[in-house]
Design a protein around this motif. Structure first.
Motif, PDB file in Angstrom:
ATOM      1  N   THR A  71       0.833  -1.413  -0.052  1.00  0.00           N
ATOM      2  CA  THR A  71      -0.233   0.059   0.297  1.00  0.00           C
ATOM      3  C   THR A  71       0.753   1.166  -0.072  1.00  0.00           C
ATOM      4  OG1 THR A  71      -0.050   0.280   2.468  1.00  0.00           O
ATOM      5  CG2 THR A  71      -1.944  -1.304   1.320  1.00  0.00           C
ATOM      6  N   PHE A  72       0.479   2.435  -0.395  1.00  0.00           N
ATOM      7  CA  PHE A  72       0.992   3.540  -0.428  1.00  0.00           C
ATOM      8  C   PHE A  72       1.506   4.123   0.984  1.00  0.00           C
ATOM      9  CE2 PHE A  72       0.965   8.312  -0.367  1.00  0.00           C
ATOM     10  CZ  PHE A  72       2.027   8.597  -1.180  1.00  0.00           C
ATOM     11  N   CYS A 105       7.761   6.772  -3.245  1.00  0.00           N
ATOM     12  CA  CYS A 105       6.404   6.442  -3.059  1.00  0.00           C
ATOM     13  C   CYS A 105       5.287   6.902  -3.977  1.00  0.00           C
ATOM     14  CB  CYS A 105       5.727   6.557  -1.564  1.00  0.00           C
ATOM     15  SG  CYS A 105       6.917   5.377  -0.447  1.00  0.00           S
ATOM     16  N   ASN A 106       5.437   8.254  -4.291  1.00  0.00           N
ATOM     17  CA  ASN A 106       4.834   9.040  -5.182  1.00  0.00           C
ATOM     18  C   ASN A 106       4.891   8.266  -6.468  1.00  0.00           C
ATOM     19  OD1 ASN A 106       3.670  10.485  -3.382  1.00  0.00           O
ATOM     20  ND2 ASN A 106       4.836  12.354  -3.745  1.00  0.00           N
ATOM     21  N   LYS A 109       3.323   4.904  -6.985  1.00  0.00           N
ATOM     22  CA  LYS A 109       1.823   5.063  -6.815  1.00  0.00           C
ATOM     23  C   LYS A 109       1.325   5.281  -8.413  1.00  0.00           C
ATOM     24  CE  LYS A 109      -2.206   7.179  -4.622  1.00  0.00           C
ATOM     25  NZ  LYS A 109      -2.413   8.279  -3.510  1.00  0.00           N
ATOM     26  N   PHE A 114       0.396   0.338  -6.472  1.00  0.00           N
ATOM     27  CA  PHE A 114      -0.324   0.195  -5.277  1.00  0.00           C
ATOM     28  C   PHE A 114      -1.936   0.190  -5.987  1.00  0.00           C
ATOM     29  CE2 PHE A 114       3.204   2.945  -3.753  1.00  0.00           C
ATOM     30  CZ  PHE A 114       3.851   1.928  -3.157  1.00  0.00           C
TER      31      PHE A 114
END
Length: 115
Positions: A71-72, A105-106, A109, A114
């Motif tokens: 998950t993010f 993470c961005n 995503k 995710f």
């Protein structure tokens, strides 16, 4: 005469198709599409703060943990913990920690890592 011209044309078409296919496959990267499979994300000195302060084993572990994030939120928790650890290590060594150009993470995503 006609047969040799036909054979030459078929050979040329086959070679061109093979050359174009190789180029397209090379651009796709390793695995199921760059950034769309779990292995498509790249981590390096340019996008991971403290990369040069980590051992090779720590780098490998960090990459595996980031790629395993489902998950993010899990990704950002891992990333924040890693950044904090590297910030402390940089302070101990008296060096400035590099700032990544983008948030990993961005990026993950945006590339569909995710749900």
């Amino acid at each position: 005469m006609k047969t040799s011209t036909l054979i030459k044309s078929i050979s040329l078409a086959t070679l061109l198709t093979a050359a174009l296919s190789t180029s397209v496959l090379a651009q796709m990267g390793n695995g199921p599409g760059m950034g769309q499979g779990r292995g498509g994300m790249r981590f390096s000195q340019t996008n991971t703060p403290g990369w040069t302060l980590m051992t090779q084993q720590e780098r490998t572990d960090h990459m595996a943990q980031m790629r395993a994030a489902r998950t993010f939120e899990e990704c950002t928790q891992l990333q924040d913990a890693q950044h904090q650890l590297m910030q402390e290590r940089a302070k101990e060594k008296g060096v400035t920690l590099n700032v990544p150009r983008q948030n990993g993470c961005n990026m993950m995503k945006a590339r569909g890592f995710f749900n």
